[in-house]
Design a protein around this motif. Structure first.
Motif, PDB file in Angstrom:
ATOM      1  N   MET A 190      23.986  40.388  66.977  1.00  0.00           N
ATOM      2  CA  MET A 190      24.325  40.621  68.384  1.00  0.00           C
ATOM      3  C   MET A 190      24.667  42.113  68.429  1.00  0.00           C
ATOM      4  SD  MET A 190      26.831  38.035  70.443  1.00  0.00           S
ATOM      5  CE  MET A 190      28.344  38.425  69.566  1.00  0.00           C
ATOM      6  N   SER A 191      23.879  42.899  69.165  1.00  0.00           N
ATOM      7  CA  SER A 191      24.064  44.346  69.062  1.00  0.00           C
ATOM      8  C   SER A 191      23.553  45.061  70.306  1.00  0.00           C
ATOM      9  CB  SER A 191      23.319  44.842  67.819  1.00  0.00           C
ATOM     10  OG  SER A 191      23.579  46.199  67.637  1.00  0.00           O
ATOM     11  N   ARG A 192      24.086  46.287  70.529  1.00  0.00           N
ATOM     12  CA  ARG A 192      23.762  47.024  71.762  1.00  0.00           C
ATOM     13  C   ARG A 192      23.402  48.464  71.427  1.00  0.00           C
ATOM     14  NH1 ARG A 192      28.588  45.772  69.852  1.00  0.00           N
ATOM     15  NH2 ARG A 192      30.024  46.596  71.381  1.00  0.00           N
ATOM     16  N   ASN A 193      22.425  49.017  72.179  1.00  0.00           N
ATOM     17  CA  ASN A 193      22.054  50.417  71.912  1.00  0.00           C
ATOM     18  C   ASN A 193      22.462  51.369  73.046  1.00  0.00           C
ATOM     19  OD1 ASN A 193      20.087  50.118  73.921  1.00  0.00           O
ATOM     20  ND2 ASN A 193      18.487  49.595  72.453  1.00  0.00           N
ATOM     21  N   GLY A 194      23.263  50.879  73.978  1.00  0.00           N
ATOM     22  CA  GLY A 194      23.703  51.729  75.087  1.00  0.00           C
ATOM     23  C   GLY A 194      22.808  51.610  76.302  1.00  0.00           C
TER      24      GLY A 194
END
Lengths: 422, 62
Positions: free
Chosen positions: A260-264
Motif C-alpha cells: 500500500m503506497s503513494r507517490n504524491g
C-alpha cells in the motif's frame, strides 16, 4: 473445498507468514551494489510507477536533488532537463523489494540497509533517515540537504557498516522485529512515532559502534545525529515491514493486501494472490497538524512507501498503542483508539507478536482483506507526514489519511477475472 | 399498544430513569452521557451500497 474456503485458507497462510517472518538487519551498502536490479542513471521512488510529467512537487524536488547529488547535473535546471528527456530511469522502490519514506527517492550511491528474513529467505532494503523538516524525502534539495546526504554517505554509512558487520559476526544480525514489538509496548506505533524504537535501536548499536574503534569525533557525530532524529528507526521499521509482507505475497487465492503506497500523485496497492499488479487511484490529501506558517492549502497529496507499516499490522493500525502521537498527527486519544478498533473489521486477524497494552495486550490488526474493506465500507487509515506541494520546501506537518475504496473495487474485479469467477 | 406507550415503556425503568440505546452517530451518545443519562452506544451504519458486479463477486468469495 468451496472458493470462499480456499480464500480463507490462503489468507491464513499469507498472514501467518507475515507474522512469523523474521527481520534481521544484516548489512548496509550503496544501492547500486546492494539492491538487485538497481542500475546507473536510475532513481527509485515511493508508490506506484510514475513519469516526470505527472510527478508532484515533493517527488520532483527529491528527484532533482538526487540527480545533483549523483553528479549527473550541476543545477536544478540541468536535472529537470535530464528528467524531462527520460535520461534518468524512474522505478518504484517496491518493484526492487525496497521502501523509502515520503518521496522515497533512492539514488545509486545512497547507502541502503539490508534486512533479511532467514525464515522465508527474503531480503528488503531502505535508505537512511535524514531527520524532519527540510530534507530530500520531502522534496527539499538545497545545499544543506545535499551536504547532509553527503555526510551520511561519507561518515554515517561507514560507521554503521562497521557496527553491523560486528553484529552479524556476533549474532547473525540485529533483530528489528523485537525492537518493534517492544516499542509498541512503550508508546510508539512505529510509523510516525519512533521515540522508543530509536532509543532501543541506539542502545543495541552503541556497543558495536564503540567496538568498531571509530575516531572519537566521528563516533560522537554519528551518535548525536541518530539521537537527535527520533525518526532514525523509521526506515529500519519500514524495511522490516517490507520483509514481513514479502513473506505473505504471491499466495495463490489470497485477498490480503501486501503493498500500500503513494507517490504524491497516485496511491497504489498489491494483493497477495494477484502478484505485482498495481491498482491505482488519485492520492488523497492528508488532514493534520501543520508547522507554524503552513496550512492545509499547502499540503501535497499523500506520498511515501511508509504505509508498508500499516500493511504489516502496525503504524496507524496500532494507533491505540501510541496516545502521544496525537500531538504530532492531530485528533484525540479516543480517535486513535477508534482507528485501531475499526481496522480489526477489515483485517484477517490479531497479530501474534505485536501487542497493544491499552487493549489488554491484544494483538494489532494485521492482514488487510480487500473483501472486508468492500463489505464494511471501512477504508484503511494511516498516519503520515505531510509535504509541501511545491518542490524545494520540505515537510510542513503530519496527519491522517485513508486509502480510497476504488482501489479495492479494481482489485476485486481483477481477482474475479484471474480466478475465473463469473 | 400505541406507539407513544411503547416508546414510554422503552425509555423509563422501574425507578423512572431514562435508559437510552443509541444507534449510529456517537455524538448523541456522548452528549447524553455528559448529562448523566444511562446510555449505551451501538456502532452501526447503513450497509454499504456497492455496484452490482462487486456485490455479485463478494457473494461468491465470502
Amino acid at each position: 473445498m468451496s472458493l470462499a474456503e480456499e480464500i480463507e485458507k490462503a489468507n491464513e497462510t499469507a498472514v501467518n507468514r507475515m507474522m512469523e517472518a523474521q527481520a534481521l538487519w544484516v548489512d548496509i551498502g550503496e544501492a547500486r551494489k546492494i539492491i538487485p536490479g538497481f542500475k546507473d542513471m536510475m532513481l527509485t521512488h515511493a508508490g506506484p510507477p510514475i513519469t516526470w510529467n505527472k510527478a508532484s512537487g515533493p517527488l520532483r524536488g527529491a528527484l532533482i536533488g538526487a540527480a545533483i547529488l549523483e553528479g549527473w547535473a550541476n543545477s536544478p535546471d540541468e536535472a529537470i532537463k535530464l528528467l524531462e528527456r527520460g535520461e534518468i530511469v524512474l522505478k518504484p522502490n517496491h518493484e526492487l523489494n525496497a521502501v523509502g519514506p515520503m518521496a522515497g527517492v533512492i539514488s545509486p550511491s545512497m547507502p541502503v540497509i539490508v534486512v533479511k528474513d532467514p525464515k522465508y529467505g527474503n531480503y528488503a532494503y531502505s535508505n537512511l533517515n535524514e531527520g524532519i523538516g527540510k530534507v530530500l524525502r520531502y522534496g527539499a534539495y538545497d545545499k544543506s540537504v545535499l551536504d547532509r546526504l553527503k555526510w551520511m554517505h561519507d561518515e554515517l554509512y561507514p560507521a554503521l557498516k562497521a557496527a553491523v558487520d560486528l553484529i552479524v559476526k556476533e549474532k547473525g544480525g540485529l533483530d528489528l522485529k523485537s525492537i518493534i514489538a517492544q516499542a509498541l509496548n512503550m508508546g510508539d506505533e512505529c510509523h510516525n512515532r519512533h521515540m522508543a524504537a530509536t532509543s532501543l535501536f541506539i542502545n543495541e548499536v552503541m556497543e558495536y559502534l564503540i567496538k568498531a574503534d571509530l575516531p572519537k569525533d566521528q563516533l560522537l557525530r554519528v551518535l548525536s545525529f541518530m539521537k537527535n532524529n527520533t525518526f532514525t528507526f523509521l526506515n529500519f521499521a519500514m524495511a522490516a515491514a517490507k520483509v514481513f509482507t514479502l513473506a505473505g505475497h504471491n499466495i495463490k487465492y489470497s485477498t490480503i493486501v501486501t503493498v500500500m503506497s503513494r507517490n504524491g500523485t497516485e496511491v497504489g496497492i498489491w494483493v497477495s494472490g494477484l502478484g505485482n499488479t498495481w491498482f491505482t487511484a488519485p492520492a488523497p490529501i492528508p488532514k493534520g497538524v501543520f508547522f507554524p506558517g503552513f496550512s492545509q492549502n499547502d499540503a501535497n497529496p499523500d506520498i511515501g512507501d511508509s504505509a508498508i507499516t500499516e500493511t504489516a499490522g502496525f503504524g496507524g493500525f496500532a494507533m491505540a498503542a501510541a496516545p502521544a502521537i496525537i500531538s504530532w498527527v492531530g485528533g484525540t486519544v479516543d480517535y486513535a483508539l477508534e482507528i485501531t478498533n475499526k481496522m480489526y473489521q477489515i483485517t484477517h486477524t490479531k497479530h501474534r507478536y505485536f501487542k497493544i497494552p491499552y487493549l489488554s495486550f491484544q494483538g494489532t490488526p494485521v492482514g488487510i482483506d480487500i473483501r472486508k474493506v468492500l463489505k464494511t465500507g471501512i477504508e484503511p487509515t494511516l498516519n503520515t507526514g505531510i509535504a509541501h506541494k511545491e518542490p524545494g520546501v520540505g515537510q510542513i506537518g503530519a496527519g491522517i489519511v485513508s486509502i480510497p475504496m476504488d482501489l479495492f473495487k479494481q482489485a476485486l474485479r481483477k481477482y474475479a477475472e484471474v480466478y475465473g469467477i463469473t | 399498544m400505541s406507539m407513544d406507550k411503547r416508546i414510554h415503556k422503552l425509555k423509563v425503568n422501574d425507578k423512572n430513569e431514562l435508559n437510552i440505546l443509541n444507534i449510529g452517530l456517537e455524538i448523541f451518545y456522548n452528549d447524553l452521557r455528559k448529562q448523566g443519562v444511562n446510555a449505551i452506544h451501538v456502532a452501526w451504519k447503513p450497509p454499504v451500497k456497492l455496484e452490482k458486479d462487486i456485490e455479485d463477486i463478494l457473494s461468491k468469495v465470502m
